[in-house]
Design a protein around this motif. Structure first.
Motif, PDB file in Angstrom:
ATOM      1  N   THR A  79       0.793  -1.230   0.000  1.00 17.73           N
ATOM      2  CA  THR A  79       0.000   0.000   0.000  1.00 17.73           C
ATOM      3  C   THR A  79       0.826   1.281   0.000  1.00 17.73           C
ATOM      4  O   THR A  79       0.300   2.347  -0.329  1.00 17.73           O
ATOM      5  CB  THR A  79      -0.916   0.026   1.237  1.00 17.73           C
ATOM      6  N   GLY A  80       2.095   1.196   0.407  1.00 15.55           N
ATOM      7  CA  GLY A  80       2.884   2.409   0.566  1.00 15.55           C
ATOM      8  C   GLY A  80       2.456   3.218   1.775  1.00 15.55           C
ATOM      9  O   GLY A  80       2.856   4.369   1.951  1.00 15.55           O
ATOM     10  N   LYS A  81       1.630   2.607   2.641  1.00 16.30           N
ATOM     11  CA  LYS A  81       1.173   3.250   3.872  1.00 16.30           C
ATOM     12  C   LYS A  81       1.437   2.333   5.048  1.00 16.30           C
ATOM     13  O   LYS A  81       1.545   1.121   4.882  1.00 16.30           O
ATOM     14  CB  LYS A  81      -0.329   3.566   3.805  1.00 16.30           C
ATOM     15  N   ASN A  82       1.548   2.938   6.239  1.00 18.28           N
ATOM     16  CA  ASN A  82       1.693   2.108   7.435  1.00 18.28           C
ATOM     17  C   ASN A  82       0.319   1.847   8.039  1.00 18.28           C
ATOM     18  O   ASN A  82      -0.687   2.427   7.622  1.00 18.28           O
ATOM     19  CB  ASN A  82       2.659   2.741   8.441  1.00 18.28           C
ATOM     20  N   LEU A  83       0.270   0.975   9.031  1.00 17.66           N
ATOM     21  CA  LEU A  83      -1.008   0.566   9.625  1.00 17.66           C
ATOM     22  C   LEU A  83      -1.797   1.743  10.207  1.00 17.66           C
ATOM     23  O   LEU A  83      -3.006   1.857   9.951  1.00 17.66           O
ATOM     24  CB  LEU A  83      -0.769  -0.514  10.684  1.00 17.66           C
ATOM     25  N   PRO A  84      -1.188   2.648  10.990  1.00 17.53           N
ATOM     26  CA  PRO A  84      -1.961   3.794  11.491  1.00 17.53           C
ATOM     27  C   PRO A  84      -2.540   4.661  10.366  1.00 17.53           C
ATOM     28  O   PRO A  84      -3.665   5.150  10.480  1.00 17.53           O
ATOM     29  CB  PRO A  84      -0.931   4.569  12.322  1.00 17.53           C
ATOM     30  N   GLU A  85      -1.779   4.872   9.284  1.00 13.18           N
ATOM     31  CA  GLU A  85      -2.285   5.674   8.166  1.00 13.18           C
ATOM     32  C   GLU A  85      -3.492   5.021   7.509  1.00 13.18           C
ATOM     33  O   GLU A  85      -4.461   5.692   7.140  1.00 13.18           O
ATOM     34  CB  GLU A  85      -1.171   5.885   7.135  1.00 13.18           C
ATOM     35  N   LEU A  86      -3.446   3.709   7.351  1.00 11.86           N
ATOM     36  CA  LEU A  86      -4.579   2.999   6.768  1.00 11.86           C
ATOM     37  C   LEU A  86      -5.795   3.040   7.693  1.00 11.86           C
ATOM     38  O   LEU A  86      -6.938   3.153   7.224  1.00 11.86           O
ATOM     39  CB  LEU A  86      -4.193   1.551   6.462  1.00 11.86           C
ATOM     40  N   CYS A  87      -5.565   2.947   8.988  1.00 11.82           N
ATOM     41  CA  CYS A  87      -6.679   3.067   9.935  1.00 11.82           C
ATOM     42  C   CYS A  87      -7.347   4.430   9.794  1.00 11.82           C
ATOM     43  O   CYS A  87      -8.581   4.536   9.813  1.00 11.82           O
ATOM     44  CB  CYS A  87      -6.176   2.873  11.372  1.00 11.82           C
ATOM     45  N   ARG A  88      -6.540   5.477   9.641  1.00 12.75           N
ATOM     46  CA  ARG A  88      -7.103   6.813   9.505  1.00 12.75           C
ATOM     47  C   ARG A  88      -7.929   6.945   8.219  1.00 12.75           C
ATOM     48  O   ARG A  88      -8.985   7.590   8.212  1.00 12.75           O
ATOM     49  CB  ARG A  88      -5.982   7.856   9.480  1.00 12.75           C
ATOM     50  N   SER A  89      -7.464   6.308   7.146  1.00 12.13           N
ATOM     51  CA  SER A  89      -8.174   6.423   5.873  1.00 12.13           C
ATOM     52  C   SER A  89      -9.409   5.523   5.806  1.00 12.13           C
ATOM     53  O   SER A  89     -10.359   5.821   5.079  1.00 12.13           O
ATOM     54  CB  SER A  89      -7.229   6.084   4.715  1.00 12.13           C
ATOM     55  N   GLN A  90      -9.429   4.433   6.577  1.00 12.31           N
ATOM     56  CA  GLN A  90     -10.518   3.470   6.498  1.00 12.31           C
ATOM     57  C   GLN A  90     -11.566   3.653   7.592  1.00 12.31           C
ATOM     58  O   GLN A  90     -12.717   3.258   7.416  1.00 12.31           O
ATOM     59  CB  GLN A  90      -9.958   2.042   6.579  1.00 12.31           C
ATOM     60  N   PHE A  91     -11.188   4.241   8.722  1.00 10.95           N
ATOM     61  CA  PHE A  91     -12.097   4.400   9.847  1.00 10.95           C
ATOM     62  C   PHE A  91     -12.497   5.859  10.011  1.00 10.95           C
ATOM     63  O   PHE A  91     -11.930   6.757   9.375  1.00 10.95           O
ATOM     64  CB  PHE A  91     -11.464   3.884  11.143  1.00 10.95           C
ATOM     65  N   SER A  92     -13.451   6.110  10.876  1.00  7.92           N
ATOM     66  CA  SER A  92     -13.894   7.480  11.143  1.00  7.92           C
ATOM     67  C   SER A  92     -12.826   8.247  11.919  1.00  7.92           C
ATOM     68  O   SER A  92     -11.923   7.656  12.514  1.00  7.92           O
ATOM     69  CB  SER A  92     -15.191   7.457  11.947  1.00  7.92           C
ATOM     70  N   LYS A  93     -12.962   9.571  11.930  1.00 11.16           N
ATOM     71  CA  LYS A  93     -12.007  10.413  12.647  1.00 11.16           C
ATOM     72  C   LYS A  93     -12.016  10.100  14.139  1.00 11.16           C
ATOM     73  O   LYS A  93     -10.959  10.036  14.781  1.00 11.16           O
ATOM     74  CB  LYS A  93     -12.339  11.885  12.406  1.00 11.16           C
ATOM     75  N   LYS A  94     -13.208   9.911  14.696  1.00 14.91           N
ATOM     76  CA  LYS A  94     -13.327   9.600  16.119  1.00 14.91           C
ATOM     77  C   LYS A  94     -12.627   8.289  16.449  1.00 14.91           C
ATOM     78  O   LYS A  94     -11.911   8.189  17.453  1.00 14.91           O
ATOM     79  CB  LYS A  94     -14.803   9.520  16.507  1.00 14.91           C
ATOM     80  N   THR A  95     -12.824   7.281  15.598  1.00 11.39           N
ATOM     81  CA  THR A  95     -12.170   5.981  15.825  1.00 11.39           C
ATOM     82  C   THR A  95     -10.658   6.116  15.750  1.00 11.39           C
ATOM     83  O   THR A  95      -9.935   5.533  16.566  1.00 11.39           O
ATOM     84  CB  THR A  95     -12.650   4.955  14.775  1.00 11.39           C
TER      85      THR A  95
END
Length: 416
Positions: A79-95
């Motif tokens: 993906t060229g992204k790390n796990l926290p970055e993917l969480c931010r893009s896939q989940f809501s801001k609050k999550t």
């Protein structure tokens, strides 16, 4: 060759050792999490109480670590992204904010264990009061962070060198401890327990195997370090990264096994149950030789210093990844020094503090492990590097086992 942005360029058909070497390094930094001072306390206790009986637990833990860390490395490559970055893009801001908060708490607990381990190593080796040892350890951790300014590759070599120091220290101890070969082989390949207490201890060993910060960090180390322009090249990169994962986890597993083997051959053989690293150090000096005690202290110091710098790097990654914020890494290191210094100043037993840090880590593992499996099983996110069905099924079984054992560890701790 290396480009100006520190990314490695891939040859169409890399062959030979020279072309494998650029892929070696990320897993060794992540592997530091598997030999941190918290592992020392658990493995020494297991060996002194039950001899070689629980050696198979370390073997099983290592197999789990290979799969989990390979998934984390693959995520960054695909993906060229790390796990926290993917969480931010896939989940809501609050999550994402909630995930960031728990990740920071986990990393603080990680820093606590590793910083106290380094301070305890200095205290045992040089008989420097623990408070002053902690301050010296702080200076050492800043020095390792400074090395990062020379490039991640330089840091990888330094961390690998410190892991080698730990390997050498326990190699010498194993040699002088003269363990029983048949006992080692039997313990390694014969799963069994000796009563309910051994089951609980094995749960602690297994449940604390995969560290949340190692999952976050590994994906970040591979996301832009070596890049491929096509899916075929990314698949080839991942295959080479698997070599890195296998080597690093093999070494980490050997170190953990050596801790238990030495404890069994020295303490269990003499009817001693050791649950305190301070006592372990002095008993090594009395039962074998002062030199082996020094090796134990050196290994503890090297593991603590290297682990503390890795924890600080991970903290920077999770903040940028989850909430797109950044603070100076030296300021972060200074902030994370405060809790362990406070604990040392108020006189908390270092070994007990190490155990409590592992309890906090138990809270965080599911928040890293579940998203990792979800993302690496998603064809849209991963492309041709998506998990095979069998890989996904095995990963969920491992995740269920690890999370369940961590819950058992938490229950046991609070009941006690």
């Amino acid at each position: 060759m290396e480009s100006n942005n520190n990314e490695f360029l891939i040859r169409p058909n890399p062959k030979g050792l020279k072309n494998v070497l650029p892929y070696i390094g990320p897993a060794f930094i992540a592997a530091v999490a598997y030999i941190d001072p918290g592992n020392y306390a658990t493995n020494i206790t297991a060996g002194s109480k039950y001899g070689y009986t629980l050696l198979w637990v370390i073997f099983a833990s290592n197999l789990m670590a290979v799969l989990i860390q390979s998934l984390s490395a693959k995520l960054g490559i695909a993906t060229g992204k790390n796990l926290p970055e993917l969480c931010r893009s896939q989940f809501s801001k609050k999550t994402s904010i909630l995930l960031w908060i728990q990740a920071e708490i986990v990393i603080m607990a990680t820093d606590l264990a590793e910083f106290i381990g380094a301070a305890l190593g200095l205290f045992l080796l040089f008989d420097i009061p623990l408070v002053y040892s902690a301050l010296i350890a702080a200076v050492g951790s800043f020095a390792i962070l400074e090395i990062q300014r020379k490039g991640m590759r330089t840091l990888e070599f330094v961390i690998a060198g410190m892991i080698f120091v730990v390997v050498l220290a326990f190699g010498i101890q194993v040699f002088h401890a003269n363990p029983n070969p048949s006992g080692v082989i039997s313990g390694l390949f014969t799963p069994k327990f000796e009563g309910i207490d051994s089951v609980l201890l094995a749960s602690g060993m297994l449940g604390a195997t995969v560290m949340p910060h190692a999952i976050y960090l590994h994906s970040a180390l591979t996301q832009k370090r070596i890049t491929g322009s096509t899916e075929v090249e990314r698949l080839r990169i991942f295959r080479f990264e698997l070599v890195d994962v296998f080597l690093a986890m093999l070494i980490a597993g050997a170190i953990n096994a050596s801790m238990l083997v030495v404890s069994s051959a020295v303490f269990h053989k003499n009817g001693l149950i050791i649950e305190d690293l301070n006592i372990a150090f002095h008993q090594f000096g009395q039962l074998i030789s002062p030199f082996t005690a020094i090796c134990f202290g050196v290994g503890l110091l090297a593991a603590g210093l290297s682990s503390s710098s890795v924890g600080t790097l991970t903290g920077d990654i999770v903040m940028q990844g989850f909430i797109k914020r950044h603070i100076n890494i030296y300021v972060r290191r200074l902030i994370t020094i405060i809790p362990p210094l406070t604990i040392i100043l108020i006189g908390v037993n270092p070994s007990k503090a190490l155990v409590m840090s592992q309890v906090v880590l138990s809270f965080g593992i599911s928040f890293a492990l579940i998203p990792l499996i979800l993302f690496t099983s998603n064809k849209v996110i991963m492309g041709n590097l998506v998990n095979r069905r069998l890989t996904t099924n095995i990963a969920w079984v491992i995740a269920t086992l690890i999370i369940g054992l961590n819950l058992l560890l938490l229950f046991q701790t609070f009941v006690d």
